[in-house]
Design an enzyme around this catalytic site. Structure first.
Site, PDB file in Angstrom:
ATOM      1  N   GLU A 147       0.865  -1.019  -0.141  1.00 24.82           N
ATOM      2  CA  GLU A 147       0.201   0.077  -0.311  1.00 24.82           C
ATOM      3  C   GLU A 147       0.894   1.239  -0.070  1.00 24.82           C
ATOM      4  O   GLU A 147       1.212   1.689   1.066  1.00 24.82           O
ATOM      5  CB  GLU A 147      -0.922   0.024   1.272  1.00 24.82           C
ATOM      6  CG  GLU A 147      -2.163   0.729   1.045  1.00 24.82           C
ATOM      7  CD  GLU A 147      -1.461   2.502   1.516  1.00 24.82           C
ATOM      8  OE1 GLU A 147      -1.194   2.811   0.476  1.00 24.82           O
ATOM      9  OE2 GLU A 147      -1.727   2.719   2.629  1.00 24.82           O
ATOM     10  N   GLU A 156       4.099   8.141  -4.565  1.00 26.13           N
ATOM     11  CA  GLU A 156       5.207   7.360  -3.611  1.00 26.13           C
ATOM     12  C   GLU A 156       5.944   6.605  -4.352  1.00 26.13           C
ATOM     13  O   GLU A 156       6.502   5.738  -3.733  1.00 26.13           O
ATOM     14  CB  GLU A 156       4.424   6.857  -2.654  1.00 26.13           C
ATOM     15  CG  GLU A 156       3.851   7.779  -1.619  1.00 26.13           C
ATOM     16  CD  GLU A 156       3.021   7.084  -0.338  1.00 26.13           C
ATOM     17  OE1 GLU A 156       3.436   5.937  -0.268  1.00 26.13           O
ATOM     18  OE2 GLU A 156       2.504   7.762   0.475  1.00 26.13           O
TER      19      GLU A 156
END
Length: 651
Positions: A147, A156
């Site tokens: 995640e 990210e």
């Protein structure tokens, strides 16, 4: 950074100086600070409080991992997904948890120990791109759980992480949780969102004759061309939808993604209007069969199979992409062509209506190949009529007979305003902008005729004014003349829920991380909740329960010093009080007639929020302490650390 050392950046709010704090894997510095809110400003706590997210991952992991195998968890955080995977396999199989951020590794170890999972999960303190089969892990993994998503999905490093994992760490045809992510978008019109980016055209409506972007130099001051994470639900009434939602990109986690992609879309308008922004969101399919979903969809979109968070959360928002200039006019039924592209970390959008190349090049030549880039809220403030009028009146109040005006903040508006209205020579220090600010002022002066901090951390101005005290005349005028710390009580159920203490998450005890993540409620008696910065209008449901009260005053005519103050806040409305919101009103003149407020009703400013450990039911008519009718807010400011301590007490 080595695998057993991390450098934590600490910024002094008043000096602007950075200090690197070294955390060693084998030292006790982190453990000594374990019961301090070391990671309070991160999104970990809010994410772990998202029960919809947690349940969706748990269901998908149980459905995907049905037999013993090797599971790799990238970006493991507190180890929640790793523990879910280990539990799904029983006593067999193995889980490798990869986490590069050392403070989180230390937290994960404590969580695993608390839940009896130390021997079930192997922790590796490295970036996943540094992992090597045969050295860090014994073999390629059969399942990837991860995640590492932000509001934009890719920010990210999702794409390079998946590329390396498929090339080096996973077996062929590995299973993944999540399975797929899809990006959707929608064209909208919104005057509020337009004001956050189109500084040049917005400034043209202001009548003070100061131009921060004069004709021919409109590109010299801008906001960065990127998507901005933002809750759009609170401004739904200020938004006109101009299209149906449209699918933009799809990313399959179970196969290697491409670093670059583009798609051409033909979008039909459903209303007349002006396209100011592209609002986008993602839908996460967690299982292969397509029965478990999670989404950052705005609340005006309804779908029976897509599960959005129950209530408000702050770790994932929607994204807005600003259409250049004043937008694109469109009629109902008309089609508009949109080119969407993605890199490894971001998305961008282009319409067939663009600024001519010659005009862009001309701007580049005239501005000396540089731009002063502002955050959207700052750009909106600089073009706000009310703010500029207050600044105008403040400068006019100082008179024209001053010999020298010294501007010690990062305002690019003030030096130009003073130069236009006064005969004083103007010296602007621009402590944060430095040479970029100087370049900007040099570029626009002739044409004019001559970011995540608490409100009181802007008191850097007071420190700079103190440093310059020896060169100020005895009758020097200080603008602003003072700052007033103000407070009011609020009901903030969504924000409090997102910051409340953790206990059992999908069967795993997380109570050991509460103090470090800055949780509220059920903490040891001596622990208290940190004061954190938020845009109140972005904090879900809220209600004001009291009038606004002055707590403390900062007198800028004097040198910086310790300050204390308190105020009794009387509740004016019954309800559940979750905390107090604090901000500074800047008094610009000695007559106290010109005040610039940064309170909750001003969407361009963040406020400080001091949440309660335990929410209190309040009643202005109550005569008992069970439902208090007032509270005392006490503040203590330390110039040494630039910190403000807030103490609350109910009466």
């Amino acid at each position: 950074m080595s695998s057993n050392r991390v450098f934590q950046l600490k910024l002094h709010p008043l000096t602007g100086n950075s200090e690197w704090i070294v955390i060693e894997d084998n030292d006790e510095s982190f453990d000594q600070n374990f019961h301090k809110p070391f990671l309070a400003t991160t999104s970990y706590l809010d994410m772990l409080n998202d029960s919809t997210r947690n349940e969706a991952f748990r269901q998908a992991i149980q459905k995907t991992i049905t037999k013993p195998c090797h599971v790799l968890d990238i970006g493991a955080g507190t180890g929640l997904l790793s523990m879910m995977a280990a539990r799904a396999m029983g006593d067999e199989g193995k889980v490798t948890a990869c986490e590069s951020y050392l403070p989180m590794v230390k937290l994960m170890k404590k969580v695993l120990r608390l839940n009896g999972m130390e021997g079930r999960v192997k922790i590796i303190n490295k970036r996943s791109e540094e992992l090597q089969v045969g050295l860090d892990i014994p073999s390629r993994a059969h399942v990837l759980v991860s995640e590492i998503l932000d509001s934009e999905l890719l920010g990210e490093g999702l794409i390079p992480t998946l590329q390396h994992a498929h090339d080096n760490l996973l077996v062929e045809n590995a299973m993944t949780v999540p399975y797929r992510a899809t990006i959707y978008g929608q064209l909208v019109e919104s005057t509020f969102l337009w004001k956050l980016h189109d500084f040049h055209n917005n400034e043209a409506t202001v009548s003070d004759s100061i131009r921060l972007t004069p004709p021919g130099l409109d590109s010299v001051l801008s906001i960065k061309r990127q998507q901005y994470a933002m809750h759009v639900d609170p401004i739904q009434e200020e938004i006109t939808l101009l299209s149906e939602p449209f699918k933009i990109f799809e990313f399959d986690f179970w196969k290697r993604p491409e670093s670059y992609g583009e798609t051409e879309l033909c979008v039909k308008a459903t209303n007349d209007g002006r396209v100011h922004v592209v609002v986008s969101w993602w839908v996460l399919q967690l299982d292969q069969e397509g029965t478990i979903y999670y989404s950052t969809t705005p609340r005006w979109i309804s779908s029976p199979k897509i599960t959005s968070p129950v209530g408000w959360c702050d770790h994932w928002k929607q994204c807005v992409w600003f259409v250049p200039g004043s937008g694109i006019s469109i009629l109902k039924g008309e089609e508009i062509h949109l080119l969407a592209t993605h890199t490894e970390t971001s998305f961008s959008y282009n319409f067939d209506t663009v600024v001519p190349t010659t005009e862009t090049l001309n701007h580049r030549c005239m501005t000396g190949d540089f731009q002063l880039v502002l955050p959207p809220e700052r750009a909106a403030i600089y073009a706000d009529k009310e703010w500029r009028f207050s600044m105008l009146k403040a400068v006019q109040s100082m008179g024209k007979d001053r010999l020298l005006c010294l501007v010690v903040d990062d305002s690019v508006f003030l030096p130009l305003l003073v130069a236009k209205l006064s005969e004083a020579s103007v010296m602007s220090l621009l402590p944060g902008l430095r040479e970029r600010g100087l370049q900007y002022l040099q570029a626009v002066a002739h044409a004019n005729g001559h970011d995540s901090m608490l409100p009181w951390q802007n008191l850097r101005f007071w420190r700079d004014r103190t440093t310059l005290n020896d060169i100020l005349s005895e009758d020097a005028l200080i603008i602003p003349s003072k700052g007033i710390l103000r407070a009011c009580a609020m009901s903030l159920p969504d924000l409090w829920k997102s910051r409340c203490s953790l206990s059992i998450i999908e069967g795993f005890d997380h109570s050991v991380v509460n103090a470090t993540l800055g949780a509220c409620g059920h903490l040891p008696e001596l622990e208290e909740c940190p004061c954190l910065p938020f845009f109140i209008w972005q904090c879900g449901e809220f209600d004001v329960l009291s009038e606004t009260y002055d707590v403390m005053e900062f007198d800028f005519s004097k040198q910086i010093c310790e300050c204390q103050g308190k105020s009794q806040v009387k509740f004016t409305k019954s309800g559940v009080c979750h905390g107090f919101v604090l901000w500074i009103d800047w008094v610009m003149d000695l007559q106290n007639s010109i005040v610039i407020s940064t309170g909750p009703d001003r969407k361009y400013w963040k406020q400080g929020v001091k949440l309660l450990g335990t929410p209190r039911t309040v009643d202005p008519q109550s005569l008992t302490s069970v439902q208090p009718c007032s509270a005392v807010v006490e503040a203590c400011f330390s110039p040494l650390k630039g910190e403000l301590k807030i103490i609350l007490d109910f009466l």
